[in-house]
Design an enzyme around this catalytic site. Structure first.
Site, PDB file in Angstrom:
ATOM      1  N   GLU A  21       0.834  -1.205   0.000  1.00 38.08           N
ATOM      2  CA  GLU A  21       0.000   0.000   0.000  1.00 38.08           C
ATOM      3  C   GLU A  21       0.871   1.257   0.000  1.00 38.08           C
ATOM      4  OE1 GLU A  21      -3.085   0.046  -0.511  1.00 38.08           O
ATOM      5  OE2 GLU A  21      -3.838  -1.925   0.043  1.00 38.08           O
ATOM      6  N   GLU A  24     -18.693  -5.432  -3.524  1.00 35.34           N
ATOM      7  CA  GLU A  24     -17.351  -6.004  -3.398  1.00 35.34           C
ATOM      8  C   GLU A  24     -17.304  -7.451  -3.901  1.00 35.34           C
ATOM      9  OE1 GLU A  24     -14.882  -4.252  -2.751  1.00 35.34           O
ATOM     10  OE2 GLU A  24     -13.259  -5.532  -2.055  1.00 35.34           O
ATOM     11  N   GLU A  51     -12.173   0.717 -10.268  1.00 38.02           N
ATOM     12  CA  GLU A  51     -11.812  -0.201 -11.354  1.00 38.02           C
ATOM     13  C   GLU A  51     -12.743  -0.151 -12.567  1.00 38.02           C
ATOM     14  OE1 GLU A  51     -11.574  -0.890  -8.168  1.00 38.02           O
ATOM     15  OE2 GLU A  51      -9.445  -1.319  -7.920  1.00 38.02           O
ATOM     16  N   ASP A  56      -4.447  -9.318  -8.454  1.00 36.14           N
ATOM     17  CA  ASP A  56      -4.727  -8.417  -9.576  1.00 36.14           C
ATOM     18  C   ASP A  56      -3.531  -7.657 -10.144  1.00 36.14           C
ATOM     19  OD1 ASP A  56      -4.644  -7.060  -7.147  1.00 36.14           O
ATOM     20  OD2 ASP A  56      -6.555  -6.016  -7.384  1.00 36.14           O
TER      21      ASP A  56
HETATM   22  C1  DMJ Z   1      -6.259   0.658  -5.336  1.00 33.02           C
HETATM   23  O1  DMJ Z   1      -5.583   0.981  -4.173  1.00 33.02           O
HETATM   24  C2  DMJ Z   1      -5.330   0.013  -6.299  1.00 33.02           C
HETATM   25  O2  DMJ Z   1      -5.915   0.053  -7.543  1.00 33.02           O
HETATM   26  C3  DMJ Z   1      -4.999  -1.403  -5.931  1.00 33.02           C
HETATM   27  O3  DMJ Z   1      -4.210  -2.068  -6.896  1.00 33.02           O
HETATM   28  C4  DMJ Z   1      -6.227  -2.227  -5.700  1.00 33.02           C
HETATM   29  N1  DMJ Z   1      -7.404  -1.437  -5.759  1.00 33.02           N
HETATM   30  C5  DMJ Z   1      -7.424  -0.229  -4.988  1.00 33.02           C
HETATM   31  C6  DMJ Z   1      -8.708   0.514  -5.187  1.00 33.02           C
HETATM   32  O4  DMJ Z   1      -9.790  -0.299  -5.370  1.00 33.02           O
END
Ligand code: DMJ
Length: 576
Positions: free
Chosen positions: A136, A369, A390, A276
């Site tokens: 993060e 979600e 997204e 992802d």
């Molecule tokens: C974001 O912090 C980034 O896109 C991360 O890769 C996963 N998704 C969150 C927001 O949904």
């Protein structure tokens, strides 16, 4: 009044014709110009509503609580950790301000961008006894700083007057150095958590996720290129290579693993949470740094996803060892996938998945979600929508690629839903339960870094004109610089695109499918070009729904017969 001469009448006529011509030709250029202007203005106001309230009620703490007009220091709270060692005087890291920098630049607000840079230069410190999540902190803070540094120094002279002396880069480098101890493991896979002041703490947990250790290369690589210190890129690459070496024989990875032993903990995975951005970074880092090695990882990884996770337009989860389906769930995070598919030219696949995500968005007003595909219902507990970006992100990519006005409609609908359901006096609030639209007191920083940014770029992409950027997973733009780019692999070179265009009869071709040659088809080349799978037989129905096995065709990437699932979808459900 004297009568006008013939010449005057001719002149008037020409002026009228010219005016009419200009009007029609300009509307021909973009018949949606008015809509785009109106919508981009709406999104700009959304951004400033979120930003202004953050600055008023939460700054310099990390994120805004829009219902109570207070703050949360979420950077160190991500993962709900208790922080016994945190000093009382900790005032947050101005996370939302850092995350807003690139959006401010895109909105053209150079004054506020300059003020923010100045404040961060004077006040931001990473010398704090705080345990943070490496992933993060990397995507939000390091990515935000590196991207803003580049924007501060680019040719637009955003920061004039000689006030900028690389302060953001200095901060980024300091942060990068504080990340390094996390990579000091027997496997090279980094710990998920690190104390910014003291490094890895005693008895630190050794479990991390695939995205946690496989999505560092863009920010760390850019930092190495900017500072000339190769260590950042090298540790991130080493982790990525190790991760890739842990793939199964099906080219699938799991979701969680142990950084000390290098063993998988959770074997089931998909394209959503925990995995992802691993896929995203293989492709984007290949584009940004021109490393063939990353393309060679991405290509089989992408094919494995299409082969084992895809079910018509949906993506479920599967066990990395057997390829057998595990969880039949659509998750909000998966909605980034169509955007990634656009980058490789797989537009048709991107479009069909995007439509399904939007269908679920419309069903609930926002994207929940987790949604159970086999029962077509919500997950019992994960009914929330935390303002995620997204779907907006994929909508932006698809519009860029197709210019199909349908995507503008989708964008407008997303904007309207956000304003209707989540806008409150103190900012934008997350939704706790999409069935009741009960709100939650949290405005995540990615709402400013990504959600507003992608919606704005959908309607006004002037920032991108004559520029070439890769967006990090947190939506921070990094320019594709030749000095960062060793070389593109042959398969991705523009000449291939020319060949695709010159084929007279339309084929189902895409950048990826030109590189897909199923092993059991001996001769799938044509004029030295790989053709899309010759074995492909489409499902009877375009929406891939079915009643019996005979309604299903042959899978294009595996050449296997697709079967009708109990939920009524064509796919490859069993190992044949
Ligand atoms: C974001 O912090 C980034 O896109 C991360 O890769 C996963 N998704 C969150 C927001 O949904």
């Amino acid at each position: 009044m004297c009568p006008r001469s013939r010449g005057t009448w001719v002149l008037i006529f020409l002026v009228i014709v010219a005016t009419l011509y200009t009007e029609t030709s300009s509307s021909k250029v973009d018949p949606f110009a008015a809509k785009k202007k109106r919508m981009s203005e709406k999104v700009r106001q959304m951004f400033y509503h979120a930003y202004g309230n953050y600055m008023t009620y939460a700054f310099p703490h990390d994120e805004l609580k829009p219902l109570t007009k207070t703050f949360t220091d979420s950077l160190i709270e991500l993962g709900n950790l208790k922080l016994e060692r945190l000093p009382q005087r900790y005032n947050g890291s101005a996370l939302t301000l850092i995350e807003s920098l690139s959006s401010l630049a895109i909105l053209g607000n150079d004054t506020e961008f300059g003020r923010a840079v100045h404040w961060l230069s004077e006040n931001l410190t990473f010398d704090v006894d705080a345990r943070i999540n490496l992933f993060e902190c990397n995507i939000r803070v390091l990515g935000g700083l590196v991207s803003a540094h580049i924007l501060a120094t680019d040719s637009t002279n955003r920061l004039t007057g000689g006030t900028y002396k690389n302060q953001l880069l200095v901060l980024a480098e300091e942060l990068g150095q504080r990340f390094l101890p996390a990579f000091d493991t027997p496997t090279g896979l980094p710990y998920a958590w690190i104390n910014l002041k003291y490094g890895v703490m005693e008895n630190e947990i050794t479990e991390t996720s695939t995205s946690g250790c496989g999505s560092l290369i863009l920010e760390m690589g850019a930092l190495s290129h900017l500072t000339g210190d190769p260590r950042f890129e090298s540790v991130a690459l080493r982790a990525l290579r190790k991760l890739w070496s842990m793939r199964s024989s099906l080219n699938l990875l799991g979701t969680t693993l142990d950084v000390e032993t290098g063993e998988w903990i959770e074997y089931s995975s998909g394209i959503g949470a925990g995995v992802d951005s691993f896929y995203e970074y293989l492709l984007k880092a290949h584009i940004l740094f021109g490393r063939d090695e990353l393309w060679k990882m991405f290509q089989p990884a992408y094919l494995a996803v299409q082969k084992y996770f895809r079910h018509g337009p949906w993506y479920h989860e599967a066990d990395m060892r057997t390829g057998r389906a595990t969880y039949w769930q659509l998750t909000s995070l998966q909605a980034f996938w169509p955007g990634l598919q656009v980058l490789i030219g797989d537009i048709a696949a991107a479009n069909s998945s995007h439509r399904e995500f939007f269908y679920v968005w419309q069903k609930f007003g926002v994207l929940p979600e987790r949604y159970l595909l086999d029962h077509q219902t919500l997950h019992p507990t994960e009914k929330y929508y935390p303002l995620r970006p997204e779907l907006a992100e994929s909508t932006f990519y698809l519009y860029q690629a197709t210019k199909d006005p349908w995507y503008l409609e989708v964008g407008e609908s997303i904007v309207d839903s956000l304003n209707f359901h989540t806008r409150v006096e103190g900012g934008f609030a997350s939704i706790r339960d999409v069935t009741t639209m009960e709100l939650e007191d949290h405005q995540h920083s990615f709402f400013l870094a990504e959600t507003c940014k992608y919606l704005y770029l959908l309607f006004d992409d002037s920032f991108l004109v004559n520029r070439n950027y890769v967006f990090t997973t947190e939506g921070h733009p990094l320019p594709i610089l030749s000095s960062w780019h060793e070389k593109l692999p042959e398969a991705y070179s523009p000449s291939n695109w020319t060949v695709i265009k010159s084929v007279k009869k339309p084929r189902r071709v895409s950048a990826m499918s030109l590189q897909i040659c199923p092993a059991i088809i001996p001769n799938c080349r044509h004029n030295h070009q790989l053709l899309e799978s010759a074995c492909h037989i489409p499902d009877a129905r375009a929406d891939h729904r079915c009643l019996i096995d005979e309604d299903c065709g042959v899978d294009s990437t595996s050449c296997r017969r697709r079967l009708c699932s109990s939920a009524g979808y064509c796919g490859i459900w069993q190992l044949l």
